[in-house]
Write a protein that holds these residues in place. Structure first.
Motif, PDB file in Angstrom:
ATOM      1  N   PRO A 173      -5.796   5.534   2.144  1.00 28.99           N
ATOM      2  CA  PRO A 173      -5.978   4.210   1.556  1.00 28.99           C
ATOM      3  C   PRO A 173      -6.778   3.289   2.459  1.00 28.99           C
ATOM      4  N   ARG A 177      -6.730   3.570  -3.491  1.00 29.73           N
ATOM      5  CA  ARG A 177      -5.490   2.807  -3.692  1.00 29.73           C
ATOM      6  C   ARG A 177      -5.238   2.667  -5.186  1.00 29.73           C
ATOM      7  N   ILE A 218       0.850  -1.201   0.000  1.00 33.04           N
ATOM      8  CA  ILE A 218       0.000   0.000   0.000  1.00 33.04           C
ATOM      9  C   ILE A 218       0.881   1.246   0.000  1.00 33.04           C
ATOM     10  N   GLU A 223       0.856   2.014  -3.795  1.00 29.21           N
ATOM     11  CA  GLU A 223      -0.561   2.229  -4.090  1.00 29.21           C
ATOM     12  C   GLU A 223      -1.137   3.554  -3.635  1.00 29.21           C
ATOM     13  N   MET A 224      -0.341   4.392  -2.981  1.00 34.61           N
ATOM     14  CA  MET A 224      -0.957   5.590  -2.416  1.00 34.61           C
ATOM     15  C   MET A 224      -1.058   6.734  -3.423  1.00 34.61           C
TER      16      MET A 224
END
Ligand code: HAM
Length: 423
Positions: free
Chosen positions: A80, A112, A60, A64-65
Motif C-alpha cells: 500500500p 489500497r 490502511i 484498505e490492504m
C-alpha cells in the motif's frame, strides 16, 4: 460484453503518458544528482511487514490492504506504500553498514482498497524518496526542499502549499495522546461515529476528520506543537530555520496528522489549490522508530511520496509535446520497397518516423498524417519512381519539394533535424 478493467484502476496511454514521463524524468533529474539511488522493490510483501510497519490500528491496515494467501499458505499483501519496504530492504541487505545517510528513491504502483473517486484510485503510482541513518534536522530540510524542487521544476510551485508539523516522538507523544483523548472524551457527543471510535484507538486521527460536524471540536483541541518535549521542539525549530535558509515557503499546520503510525517529529503534506477533495499531491515525514518496529537497529529516517496521478492531473499538455513526426507514404509495392530502408535508416538515427503499408490511396494517407499530427510526409508513387525521386511535403503549409531517392535519408535528416532544432 467485453472485459473491462476493474474499478479504481486506470490505463495510461498516449498522449497522457507524456506527462507521466515528464514527472518521472524530472524526479530522477532532481534526486539522482543529490545522491539518491533508485531502488526497485517487490510489489508484494509479507502482510506482517505492513501490519507492523504502518501500524495495526491504521485505516490502511484495517480496511484498505489487498491481502491474500498464496499457494503456500503465506499471507501476502500488495504494497500500500513504499516506506516499509525500503526499510525492510535496508535491513535485509546490510545497508546499515553503508556510509550514512543512505539515500534511495523508488517509483511504481501502490494498492489500497479505498472508495474510488476523482484523484483516488485502488492502484495508484508514487514516486518516493527516503533518507536513512540520519536524524539531524538538516536532512529533513533537504528532503522537503528536493520535493519542492520537483514541483518548481514542473512549474507547479505557485499552485501548491507546503504544510509542516511536528508530531513529537515516543518521549512526548504518549502524554499528548492522553491529553487529546481526555479532551475528546468530553466532546464525544459532538463527534461523528467514526471519530467516537477513534478516541480510544487512535485519537490523533480525529484531527484529520473532514466531516463538518467534527470541525469545531478539532478547532478547539489541544495542539501537539504546544506539547513537544525539548528535543523535539528544538529539532522542529531547526528544520524551520534550514527551510528558511533554503527559501522554502511553508505553513505551520499543528493539526496535520498522518494516516501511518510510523511517523515521529517532522511531518508534511503538499496540497494543491486546484484539486477537489483529494488535494494532497505529496506527503511524508520522519520515522525514527520504524526500523526498530521491524526488529532492526535504531535507524532514523525521513522521506516523502508523490501521488503521480494527482500531479499529472495538474500538468497541462504542453505545446510542442508532440515530437516532429514523419510519415513515409509509398504508393504501391515497388515504392514500399524503396522506402523501407529509408525508414529504418531514419529510425536508427532517432527521428520519429512511421511508414504506411503502400496499399492505400494518397488522400487517405494524408488524412492519417493530419490525424497523427505529422509535420512532414514523404510521398513516393509511380511518377517519383520514374524520376528516382521522392516528394517531401510540409503538412502545415502544403509546400512540396522533390528530393532524389539516392541518399534520401541523409537529406531528410539534414532538413528535418535542422527544423527540429529551430522549433
Ligand atoms: P501517503 O500520504 O499515504 O504517504 O501517500 C502519499 C501520496 O500518495 C498522497 O499524498 C497522495 O498524493 C498519494 N495517494 C495516496 N493514496 C492514494 C490513492 N488511493 N489514489 C491516488 N493517490 C494516492 C505514504 O504513502 C508514505 N509512504 C509517504 C512517505 C514516504 N513517508 C515517508 N516516506
Amino acid at each position: 460484453m467485453a472485459i473491462k478493467a476493474v474499478r479504481g484502476v486506470k490505463d495510461v496511454f498516449p498522449p497522457e503518458i507524456a506527462r507521466w514521463q515528464r514527472l518521472e524524468g524530472t524526479a530522477r533529474r532532481i534526486l539522482e544528482p543529490a545522491g539518491y539511488g533508485e531502488i526497485r522493490l517487490p510489489i508484494f510483501e509479507r502482510t506482517e511487514l505492513f501490519a507492523r510497519g504502518i501500524g495495526d490500528a491504521t485505516d490502511i491496515v484495517q480496511k484498505e490492504m489487498y491481502t491474500f494467501e498464496d499457494r503456500s499458505g503465506d499471507s501476502l499483501t500488495l504494497r500500500p506504500e513504499g516506506t516499509a519496504s525500503v526499510v525492510r530492504a535496508y535491513l535485509e541487505h546490510g545497508m546499515t553498514v553503508w556510509p550514512k545517510p543512505v539515500r534511495l528513491y523508488y517509483l511504481g504502483p501502490m494498492f489500497r482498497h479505498e472508495r474510488p473517486q476523482a484523484g483516488r484510485y485502488r492502484q495508484f503510482y508514487q514516486i518516493g524518496a527516503e533518507l536513512l541513518g540520519a536524524d539531524d534536522p538538516v536532512v529533513d530540510a533537504e528532503v522537503i526542499a528536493l520535493l519542492m524542487e520537483v514541483f518548481r521544476s514542473l512549474g507547479l510551485a505557485d499552485r501548491l502549499e507546503l504544510l509542516l508539523n511536528s508530531i513529537g516522538d515516543a518521549q512526548c507523544r504518549p502524554a499528548y495522546r492522553e491529553r487529546l483523548a481526555g479532551y475528546l472524551r468530553l466532546r464525544l457527543k459532538d463527534l461523528c461515529e467514526e471519530c467516537r471510535d477513534r478516541v480510544e484507538r487512535n485519537p490523533l486521527r480525529v484531527l484529520d476528520c473532514k466531516k463538518p460536524g467534527c470541525a469545531p471540536v478539532i478547532r478547539e483541541a489541544p495542539e501537539i506543537t504546544h506539547h513537544l518535549c525539548g528535543d523535539c521542539r528544538s529539532h522542529f525549530e531547526r528544520v524551520q530555520e534550514y527551510l528558511g535558509a533554503l527559501a522554502v515557503g511553508y505553513t505551520l499546520a499543528p493539526r496535520l496528522v498522518r494516516g501511518l503510525d510510523y511517523y515521529t517529529r517532522t511531518t508534511f503534506e503538499v496540497l494543491s489549490r486546484d484539486l477537489g477533495a483529494q488535494n494532497a499531491v505529496a506527503a511524508g515525514g520522519r520515522y525514527d522508530g520504524l526500523a526498530e518496529a521491524l526488529d532492526g537497529p535504531r535507524t532514523p529516517g525521513i522521506g516523502f511520496a508523490v501521488g503521480v496521478e494527482r500531479v499529472v492531473s495538474l500538468l497541462s499538455e504542453r505545446e510542442g509535446d508532440s515530437p516532429l513526426k514523419l510519415l513515409l507514404i509509398p504508393l504501391g509495392e515497388e515504392a514500399l520497397r524503396a522506402l523501407l530502408p529509408v525508414w529504418l535508416a531514419i529510425h536508427r538515427r532517432g527521428l520519429p518516423a512511421e511508414i504506411a503499408s503502400g496499399g492505400r490511396k494518397l488522400k487517405a494517407e494524408l488524412e492519417r498524417a493530419n490525424r497523427m499530427r505529422a509535420s512532414h510526409v514523404v510521398i513516393v508513387g509511380a511518377e517519383e519512381l520514374g524520376t528516382k525521386s521522392a516528394l517531401l511535403r510540409e503538412m502545415k503549409s502544403g509546400t512540396q519539394q522533390q528530393i532524389p531517392l539516392d541518399g534520401l535519408h541523409d537529406k531528410l535528416m539534414e532538413k528535418l533535424a535542422g527544423e527540429g532544432k529551430a522549433r
